[in-house]
Design a protein around this motif. Structure first.
Motif, short mmCIF file in Angstrom:
data_model
loop_
_atom_site.label_atom_id
_atom_site.label_comp_id
_atom_site.label_asym_id
_atom_site.label_seq_id
_atom_site.Cartn_x
_atom_site.Cartn_y
_atom_site.Cartn_z
N THR A 12 -11.38 64.23 9.14
CA THR A 12 -12.92 64.91 8.79
C THR A 12 -13.71 63.58 8.82
O THR A 12 -13.37 62.63 9.18
N THR A 13 -14.85 63.84 8.23
CA THR A 13 -15.69 62.68 7.94
C THR A 13 -16.28 62.65 6.33
O THR A 13 -16.08 63.87 5.79
N GLY A 14 -16.41 61.58 5.80
CA GLY A 14 -16.60 61.58 4.43
C GLY A 14 -17.03 59.89 4.33
O GLY A 14 -17.39 59.15 5.07
N ASN A 15 -17.18 59.87 2.85
CA ASN A 15 -17.07 58.19 2.72
C ASN A 15 -16.20 57.85 1.43
O ASN A 15 -16.40 57.08 0.48
N ASN A 16 -14.95 58.51 1.67
CA ASN A 16 -13.88 58.06 0.54
C ASN A 16 -13.22 56.90 1.11
O ASN A 16 -12.54 57.25 2.13
N LEU A 17 -13.32 55.76 0.45
CA LEU A 17 -12.81 54.65 1.19
C LEU A 17 -11.18 54.43 1.14
O LEU A 17 -10.56 53.86 1.94
N GLU A 18 -10.51 55.39 0.17
CA GLU A 18 -9.03 55.37 0.16
C GLU A 18 -8.64 56.12 1.39
O GLU A 18 -7.40 56.06 1.54
N GLU A 71 -12.13 52.25 11.25
CA GLU A 71 -13.48 52.17 10.76
C GLU A 71 -13.78 50.71 10.29
O GLU A 71 -15.17 50.32 10.28
N PHE A 72 -12.86 50.05 9.66
CA PHE A 72 -13.15 48.79 8.93
C PHE A 72 -13.44 47.54 10.09
O PHE A 72 -13.78 46.55 9.73
N VAL A 73 -13.27 48.00 11.28
CA VAL A 73 -13.31 46.97 12.36
C VAL A 73 -14.97 46.66 12.22
O VAL A 73 -15.41 45.39 12.74
N TYR A 74 -15.85 47.53 11.87
CA TYR A 74 -17.51 47.09 12.15
C TYR A 74 -17.62 46.18 11.03
O TYR A 74 -18.52 45.23 11.04
N LEU A 75 -16.58 45.79 9.92
CA LEU A 75 -16.94 44.77 8.67
C LEU A 75 -16.48 43.59 9.23
O LEU A 75 -16.93 42.48 8.80
N ALA A 76 -15.73 43.35 10.34
CA ALA A 76 -15.41 41.93 10.93
C ALA A 76 -16.54 41.49 11.65
O ALA A 76 -16.58 40.26 11.80
N ASP A 77 -17.22 42.30 12.23
CA ASP A 77 -18.68 41.38 12.92
C ASP A 77 -19.88 41.73 11.98
O ASP A 77 -20.19 43.01 11.58
N GLN A 78 -20.11 40.63 11.44
CA GLN A 78 -21.60 40.79 10.42
C GLN A 78 -22.56 41.44 11.16
O GLN A 78 -23.40 42.10 10.52
N SER A 79 -22.77 41.47 12.47
CA SER A 79 -24.04 42.28 13.22
C SER A 79 -23.85 43.53 13.08
O SER A 79 -24.80 44.51 13.11
N ALA A 80 -22.50 44.04 13.09
CA ALA A 80 -22.09 45.44 13.06
C ALA A 80 -21.88 45.97 11.75
O ALA A 80 -21.53 47.20 11.48
N GLN A 81 -22.16 45.11 10.72
CA GLN A 81 -21.70 45.70 9.34
C GLN A 81 -22.63 46.86 8.68
O GLN A 81 -22.29 47.63 8.02
N PHE A 107 -21.53 50.13 9.51
CA PHE A 107 -20.55 50.81 8.67
C PHE A 107 -21.25 51.33 7.42
O PHE A 107 -20.99 52.37 6.89
N TYR A 108 -22.19 50.44 6.77
CA TYR A 108 -22.86 51.09 5.57
C TYR A 108 -23.48 52.32 5.92
O TYR A 108 -23.84 53.05 4.90
N LYS A 109 -24.05 52.29 7.03
CA LYS A 109 -25.25 53.47 7.33
C LYS A 109 -23.98 54.70 7.26
O LYS A 109 -24.39 55.76 6.99
N ARG A 110 -22.96 54.67 8.11
CA ARG A 110 -21.87 55.65 8.03
C ARG A 110 -21.54 56.18 6.86
O ARG A 110 -21.10 57.32 6.48
N THR A 114 -24.12 57.93 4.80
CA THR A 114 -24.57 59.39 5.38
C THR A 114 -23.20 60.36 5.40
O THR A 114 -23.15 61.28 5.96
N LYS A 115 -22.22 59.69 4.77
CA LYS A 115 -20.88 60.34 4.92
C LYS A 115 -20.45 60.68 6.34
O LYS A 115 -19.98 61.77 6.57
N GLU A 116 -20.35 59.70 7.16
CA GLU A 116 -19.87 60.07 8.54
C GLU A 116 -18.72 59.29 8.81
O GLU A 116 -18.30 59.19 10.03
N LEU A 117 -18.16 58.31 8.09
CA LEU A 117 -17.11 57.65 8.31
C LEU A 117 -15.82 58.72 8.59
O LEU A 117 -15.68 59.68 7.87
N SER A 118 -15.12 58.31 9.68
CA SER A 118 -13.84 59.12 9.72
C SER A 118 -12.65 58.86 8.73
O SER A 118 -12.50 57.67 8.57
#
Length: 445
Positions: free
Chosen positions: A234-240, A246-256, A259-262, A265-269
């Protein structure tokens, strides 16, 4: 006059009467003047004959008639009003083309003192007409309004004087009727109980809507907080529970920022892992008052067996319902039945004498209960009424409804309509198990 606007006017005049002539400074119509003076006059009397309810009901009936008369007088000038409107809304060239016809029409209806048509013609000949005709249109509008108002005022004054002359007799008759109804209602409390149920002053369990409420509750407190069990995504923002991709975005500084936006807005898978205990769906029933006020339909048995005391009981019940319908602004239909059925809608300004005369015309012959029930249901379905109250006043000396008629009753009950019965005979009736409310009176001599 639209029904809503008419009702607002009527309530406004009754407010003036209720508050002993108190009124706004903007009230300059003759009806407000009359009601204000009449209210102050009534306040000077404190004898029992000047009962506020008696006077108010008759005043309401009279004012309702007068509002209809005022509207009728306005409609009499409909052709002239339409011509005036066309003349005002026309452009200068069209207005000039209309002038000859308008001049002849108005000259034939108004004196030079009221509207100087000849004087305007001279100005049109001298100045060409544009501004002159605009001024004429305003003057014509003013004199037409005054003509209608003068006729309305003269009619109202004449009728008001006649009404006040009749008021003593009306009040005396109403006083006698009210006393008789009061005596019968005290003697047979079932009448007042039914009146309060139909008027929604009191409720019983069958006079409410049965509702269903659905709740989702856990069968027990879940003790599994791990992410080992996965039921889906589902979608949400529970990091556990966020899936690794989804954490791939954090590897690239320009794409971070993505991740923060998703996250915001609780859109992280993320994985769904509710544990072993699933929520349960619980359905429970509860009652709500029938707050919507539908019409009141009263079927009165006018067969020969209902003459005498039963007729007096029926009239007292009906009188109470007329009062309730007026004060709650509910539509009221009366159906009389014996061999044949007759129906009548009571208007807000009908007098009790008119209602009683309709009901008392026939107390002869036998009873056709099946036809009466179908007539009541037909009235409900004609205007698709819901939340109505149907009352049958009878000695119920007729058989149970046919299977098809019973099905219709059940269908209307499902829409919120309630069927009530007032049995003027102490003999038990099968309708006590069919209707929502059923009361029987034991006639006392």
């Amino acid at each position: 006059m639209e029904d809503k606007k008419r009702q607002e006017k009527l309530l406004h005049y009754l407010d003036i009467f209720e508050f002993s002539g108190s009124r706004d400074n903007n009230d300059d119509d003759i009806i407000s003047d009359f009601v204000s003076m009449f209210s102050q006059k009534m306040a000077e009397h404190d004898d029992d004959m000047y009962q506020p309810n008696t006077v108010k009901d008759n005043l309401k009936a009279f004012l309702g008639d007068m509002l209809d008369r005022m509207e009728s007088i306005s409609r009499e000038s409909g052709k002239e009003t339409e011509m005036l409107t066309d003349f005002i809304e026309a452009n200068d060239d069209d207005r000039l083309r209309m002038w000859n016809h308008v001049r002849e029409y108005t000259a034939a209806r108004y004196s030079p003192e009221q509207l100087d048509v000849a004087g305007f013609q001279i100005q049109v000949d001298n100045d060409g007409g544009s501004s002159v005709l605009r001024t004429f249109a305003k003057d014509w509008q003013r004199v037409l309004k005054n003509k209608i108002k003068q006729k309305q005022n003269a009619t109202f004054v004449h009728e008001a004087l006649l009404w006040e002359e009749r008021l003593d007799d009306i009040r005396s008759n109403d006083y006698a009727v009210r006393r008789e109804v009061s005596v019968i209602c005290r003697k047979y409390p079932e009448i007042e109980e039914l009146a309060q149920i139909i008027g929604r002053s009191i409720y019983n369990k069958t006079d409410e809507m049965d509702m269903v409420r659905t709740q989702y509750l856990p069968s027990s407190v879940s003790v599994n907080r791990s992410v080992e069990e996965i039921d889906g995504v589902t979608t949400g923002n529970n990091l556990e529970r966020v899936i690794p991709s989804e954490f791939v975005y954090l590897a690239d500084q320009s794409a971070q920022t993505i991740f923060y936006k998703r996250y915001a807005t609780k859109e992280l898978s993320q994985f769904i892992s509710p544990g072993k205990n699933k929520p349960l769906k619980k359905r429970s029933r509860y009652l709500l008052p029938r707050l919507q006020y539908g019409p009141i339909i009263v079927s009165v048995d006018t067969s020969e067996s209902m003459s005498g005391l039963s007729q007096n009981i029926a009239n007292s019940m009906l009188y109470r319902l007329v009062e309730i319908a007026r004060r709650a602004n509910r539509r009221l239909f009366i159906i009389t039945f014996s061999v044949r059925c007759r129906s009548y809608e009571v208007s807000p300004h009908d007098r009790w004498e008119d209602v009683a005369a309709f009901v008392s015309k026939h107390y002869t012959g036998g009873t056709n209960g099946e036809k009466m029930l179908n007539e009541s249901i037909s009235t409900l379905r004609t205007a698709k009424f819901e939340m109505a109250d149907v009352l049958i006043i009878s000695d119920f000396a007729f058989p149970a409804p046919l299977k098809g008629t019973l099905a219709k009753i059940n269908e209307e009950q499902a829409k919120g309509t309630r069927f009530h019965g007032l049995n003027t005979s102490p003999v038990k009736s099968v309708y006590s198990d069919i209707f929502d409310t059923f009361r029987a009176v034991s006639q006392k001599i």
